[in-house]
Motif scaffolding. Structure first.
Motif, short mmCIF file in Angstrom:
data_model
loop_
_atom_site.label_atom_id
_atom_site.label_comp_id
_atom_site.label_asym_id
_atom_site.label_seq_id
_atom_site.Cartn_x
_atom_site.Cartn_y
_atom_site.Cartn_z
N ILE A 12 0.87 -1.17 0.00
CA ILE A 12 0.00 0.00 0.00
C ILE A 12 0.91 1.22 0.00
CG2 ILE A 12 -2.02 -1.12 1.04
CD1 ILE A 12 -1.23 0.12 3.71
N TRP A 13 0.47 2.28 -0.66
CA TRP A 13 1.34 3.45 -0.79
C TRP A 13 0.57 4.75 -0.72
CZ3 TRP A 13 2.31 7.01 -4.98
CH2 TRP A 13 1.36 6.94 -6.00
N ALA A 14 1.29 5.80 -0.37
CA ALA A 14 0.77 7.17 -0.34
C ALA A 14 1.96 8.08 -0.59
CB ALA A 14 0.12 7.47 1.01
N GLN A 15 1.69 9.35 -0.87
CA GLN A 15 2.79 10.25 -1.16
C GLN A 15 2.58 11.63 -0.57
OE1 GLN A 15 3.22 11.51 -5.34
NE2 GLN A 15 1.18 10.66 -5.70
N VAL A 20 7.50 9.25 -0.67
CA VAL A 20 6.52 8.24 -0.99
C VAL A 20 6.58 7.20 0.13
CG1 VAL A 20 5.87 6.39 -2.60
CG2 VAL A 20 6.72 8.57 -3.48
N PHE A 21 5.43 6.87 0.71
CA PHE A 21 5.37 5.88 1.78
C PHE A 21 4.86 4.56 1.19
CE2 PHE A 21 4.29 10.01 3.76
CZ PHE A 21 5.42 10.16 4.54
N TRP A 90 4.36 15.05 -8.59
CA TRP A 90 3.27 14.10 -8.31
C TRP A 90 3.53 12.79 -9.05
CZ3 TRP A 90 -0.67 13.80 -4.99
CH2 TRP A 90 -1.70 12.90 -5.26
N TRP A 91 3.43 11.67 -8.35
CA TRP A 91 3.53 10.36 -8.98
C TRP A 91 2.12 9.86 -9.26
CZ3 TRP A 91 7.65 6.64 -6.50
CH2 TRP A 91 8.91 7.26 -6.52
N ASP A 92 1.87 9.40 -10.48
CA ASP A 92 0.55 8.86 -10.82
C ASP A 92 0.39 7.43 -10.32
OD1 ASP A 92 -0.23 11.20 -12.02
OD2 ASP A 92 0.36 10.57 -14.03
N GLY A 93 1.48 6.81 -9.93
CA GLY A 93 1.44 5.46 -9.41
C GLY A 93 2.76 5.15 -8.73
N LEU A 94 2.84 4.01 -8.06
CA LEU A 94 4.09 3.60 -7.44
C LEU A 94 5.06 3.05 -8.49
CD1 LEU A 94 5.72 3.18 -4.84
CD2 LEU A 94 4.56 0.98 -4.57
N ALA A 109 -5.27 5.61 4.66
CA ALA A 109 -5.00 6.25 5.95
C ALA A 109 -3.98 7.38 5.81
CB ALA A 109 -4.48 5.21 6.94
N LYS A 110 -3.08 7.26 4.83
CA LYS A 110 -2.04 8.28 4.65
C LYS A 110 -2.25 9.12 3.39
CE LYS A 110 1.83 5.78 6.76
NZ LYS A 110 1.91 4.35 6.53
N TRP A 111 -3.18 8.72 2.53
CA TRP A 111 -3.31 9.36 1.22
C TRP A 111 -3.77 10.81 1.33
CZ3 TRP A 111 -1.49 7.92 -3.27
CH2 TRP A 111 -1.87 8.64 -4.40
N CYS A 112 -3.29 11.66 0.45
CA CYS A 112 -3.84 13.00 0.29
C CYS A 112 -3.64 13.41 -1.17
CB CYS A 112 -3.22 14.01 1.25
SG CYS A 112 -1.47 14.27 1.04
N ASP A 113 -4.45 14.33 -1.63
CA ASP A 113 -4.36 14.79 -3.00
C ASP A 113 -3.34 15.91 -3.10
OD1 ASP A 113 -6.24 13.07 -4.20
OD2 ASP A 113 -7.86 14.24 -3.31
#
Length: 150
Positions: A12-15, A20-21, A90-94, A109-113
Motif C-alpha cells: 500500500i502506498w501514499a505520497q 513516498v510511503f 506528483w507520482w501517478d502510481g508507485l 490512511a495516509k493518502w492525500c491529493d
C-alpha cells in the motif's frame, strides 16, 4: 523452505511532495531485505512460524528517488519504507509496471491529493497550518459569513 513458492507482497502506498510511503502489512516478518538501486525496488521477507515467503524484485518505481535519503523499518505488523523523491513531482502510481498493479493499493490512511495541505507539508505544524495570513483570512471570512447569515 526452498520448496515453497515466493508470493508477491501486496503493497500500500501514499505520497507527499518530497516522499513516498510504501507499506507491506504482514504480521511477524523475518529476514526482511529492502533494496533501492537505480530506481528499482526490491523487498523480500519470510513470515515467522510459517512457510510463507514474499518477494518483489526490481520493480521500477514511477520516478527517480534519492536512495541515500530513503529509509525503512519493520515492526511486528508491517514493513514501512519511506522513499525520498529526487524531484518534488506528483507520482501517478508507485510503478509503471502494469503486471504489478494488482499488488499495489492506495494507503487511504495516509493518502492525500496534490492540493491538500498535508501533501506539501503546510499542515504539519501545530495549529493546523493557520499561522499564515492566507489561512487566517480564509478562516475569519468563513466565520464572518456565519455570523452575518443569522
Amino acid at each position: 523452505r526452498d520448496t515453497m513458492p515466493e508470493l508477491t507482497p501486496t503493497l500500500i502506498w501514499a505520497q507527499r511532495a518530497s516522499k513516498v510511503f510504501v507499506t507491506f502489512e504482514q504480521l511477524g516478518t523475518t529476514d526482511v531485505k529492502v533494496s533501492l538501486t537505480a530506481g528499482l525496488f526490491t523487498l523480500s521477507a519470510n513470515v515467522k512460524d510459517s512457510d510463507k515467503s514474499y518477494k518483489i524484485e526490481n520493480m521500477p518505481l514511477w520516478d527517480e528517488i534519492d536512495e541515500e535519503g530513503s529509509t525503512w523499518f519493520q515492526n511486528d505488523r508491517a514493513v514501512v519504507i519511506s522513499l525520498k523523491k529526487k524531484e518534488e513531482e506528483w507520482w501517478d502510481g508507485l510503478t509503471k509496471e502494469k503486471s504489478l498493479k494488482r499488488f499495489i493499493k492506495v494507503d487511504f490512511a495516509k493518502w492525500c491529493d496534490e492540493e491538500d495541505k498535508e501533501y506539501t507539508g503546510e499542515d504539519s505544524f501545530p495549529g493546523g497550518g493557520y499561522d499564515e495570513m492566507g489561512g487566517m483570512g480564509g478562516m475569519m471570512g468563513g466565520m464572518g459569513g456565519m455570523m452575518g447569515g443569522g
